[in-house]
Design a protein around this motif. Structure first.
Motif, short mmCIF file in Angstrom:
data_model
loop_
_atom_site.label_atom_id
_atom_site.label_comp_id
_atom_site.label_asym_id
_atom_site.label_seq_id
_atom_site.Cartn_x
_atom_site.Cartn_y
_atom_site.Cartn_z
N ALA A 32 94.40 -86.33 -9.44
CA ALA A 32 95.17 -87.48 -9.93
C ALA A 32 96.24 -87.88 -8.93
N LEU A 33 96.93 -86.91 -8.34
CA LEU A 33 97.97 -87.23 -7.36
C LEU A 33 97.36 -87.81 -6.08
N LEU A 34 96.25 -87.24 -5.61
CA LEU A 34 95.60 -87.76 -4.41
C LEU A 34 95.16 -89.22 -4.61
N ILE A 35 94.59 -89.52 -5.76
CA ILE A 35 94.16 -90.89 -6.05
C ILE A 35 95.37 -91.80 -6.16
N GLU A 36 96.40 -91.36 -6.84
CA GLU A 36 97.62 -92.16 -7.01
C GLU A 36 98.26 -92.47 -5.66
N ARG A 37 98.39 -91.48 -4.80
CA ARG A 37 99.03 -91.71 -3.50
C ARG A 37 98.16 -92.59 -2.59
N TRP A 38 96.84 -92.40 -2.64
CA TRP A 38 95.93 -93.25 -1.87
C TRP A 38 96.13 -94.70 -2.29
N ASN A 39 96.01 -94.96 -3.60
CA ASN A 39 96.07 -96.32 -4.10
C ASN A 39 97.47 -96.93 -4.05
N ALA A 40 98.48 -96.12 -3.86
CA ALA A 40 99.85 -96.63 -3.71
C ALA A 40 100.06 -97.28 -2.34
N VAL A 41 99.28 -96.86 -1.33
CA VAL A 41 99.47 -97.41 0.02
C VAL A 41 98.30 -98.26 0.49
N VAL A 42 97.11 -98.01 0.00
CA VAL A 42 95.91 -98.72 0.44
C VAL A 42 95.63 -99.88 -0.52
N THR A 43 95.35 -101.07 0.03
CA THR A 43 94.94 -102.20 -0.79
C THR A 43 93.42 -102.38 -0.64
N ASP A 44 92.87 -103.26 -1.44
CA ASP A 44 91.43 -103.52 -1.37
C ASP A 44 91.03 -104.13 -0.03
N ASP A 45 91.97 -104.76 0.67
CA ASP A 45 91.68 -105.38 1.97
C ASP A 45 91.80 -104.42 3.14
N ASP A 46 92.26 -103.20 2.90
CA ASP A 46 92.48 -102.23 3.97
C ASP A 46 91.22 -101.43 4.27
N GLU A 47 91.28 -100.69 5.36
CA GLU A 47 90.18 -99.83 5.80
C GLU A 47 90.72 -98.40 5.86
N VAL A 48 89.92 -97.45 5.40
CA VAL A 48 90.31 -96.04 5.43
C VAL A 48 89.22 -95.23 6.11
N TRP A 49 89.62 -94.46 7.10
CA TRP A 49 88.72 -93.51 7.76
C TRP A 49 89.03 -92.12 7.19
N HIS A 50 88.06 -91.56 6.47
CA HIS A 50 88.21 -90.22 5.90
C HIS A 50 87.52 -89.27 6.86
N LEU A 51 88.31 -88.36 7.45
CA LEU A 51 87.78 -87.47 8.48
C LEU A 51 87.29 -86.14 7.90
N GLY A 52 86.61 -86.23 6.79
CA GLY A 52 85.85 -85.10 6.29
C GLY A 52 86.46 -84.24 5.22
N ASP A 53 85.56 -83.52 4.56
CA ASP A 53 85.85 -82.63 3.44
C ASP A 53 86.38 -83.42 2.25
N VAL A 54 85.49 -84.22 1.69
CA VAL A 54 85.84 -85.16 0.63
C VAL A 54 86.00 -84.48 -0.72
N ALA A 55 84.95 -83.80 -1.18
CA ALA A 55 84.95 -83.28 -2.55
C ALA A 55 84.07 -82.05 -2.66
N ARG A 56 84.34 -81.26 -3.67
CA ARG A 56 83.56 -80.04 -3.94
C ARG A 56 82.12 -80.39 -4.31
N ARG A 57 81.96 -81.39 -5.20
CA ARG A 57 80.63 -81.72 -5.70
C ARG A 57 80.22 -83.12 -5.22
N PRO A 58 79.12 -83.22 -4.49
CA PRO A 58 78.65 -84.54 -4.04
C PRO A 58 78.42 -85.52 -5.19
N SER A 59 78.07 -85.01 -6.35
CA SER A 59 77.81 -85.89 -7.49
C SER A 59 79.08 -86.61 -7.96
N ASP A 60 80.25 -86.09 -7.60
CA ASP A 60 81.53 -86.73 -7.97
C ASP A 60 81.93 -87.85 -7.01
#
Length: 164
Positions: A32-60
């Motif tokens: 919840a905090l990771l999502i909140e902080r991401w969405n507090a700074v990133v807008t729909d018009d922005d670009e984000v490069w995630h440099l790996g290790d996203v989630a425990r379960r690929p299905s999520d």
């Protein structure tokens, strides 16, 4: 449009809380905090490069990507199985990338390098994996959430912190 960088979110991974001593009682609170902080700074018009290790379960991953703002690119980490790469919602997926941003050459990989393309011509290496525990070399930055207050960061923010 602003370009952001992040890594090592490890959504839903209780092991990350224990191993890296993240200050969360459980994964639901962490996520919840990771999502909140991401969405507090990133807008729909922005670009984000995630440099790996996203989630425990690929299905999520597909539902997480729907909840996170911006156009999202993935540079694969050691904890990103094929299912994470195949998830709907990535604008691009790769193991490595070189970008030109704000007049600077960026070398993106999950791992920190000892040497990288253009290193002696001012190129900057952005990485994750080390969770803020690796002493950086000049022109090298850990963009992982553990090193960046659990939030995506811009190149300008990284350079400003380095100048201090």
């Amino acid at each position: 449009m602003t370009v952001f960088f992040t890594a090592d979110t490890h959504f839903g991974d209780h092991r990350t809380i224990n191993i890296w001593r993240r200050p969360f009682p459980d994964t639901a609170t962490m996520d919840a905090l990771l999502i909140e902080r991401w969405n507090a700074v990133v807008t729909d018009d922005d670009e984000v490069w995630h440099l790996g290790d996203v989630a425990r379960r690929p299905s999520d991953v597909p539902s997480l990507l729907e909840r996170l703002r911006g156009t999202k690119h993935l540079i694969r980490g050691n904890n990103d199985p094929d299912g994470t790469l195949a998830a709907a919602g990535w604008a691009s997926v790769g193991d490595y990338a070189e970008l030109d941003l704000e007049g600077r050459r960026l070398i993106l990989c999950h791992y920190a390098f000892r040497a990288w393309n253009g290193q002696h011509r001012g190129a900057i290496n952005l990485h994750g994996h080390s969770h803020g525990r690796l002493k950086p070399m000049p022109q090298q930055f850990d963009v992982g959430v553990d090193a960046q207050s659990f939030s995506p960061v811009t190149l300008d923010q990284l350079l400003a912190r380095a100048a201090r």
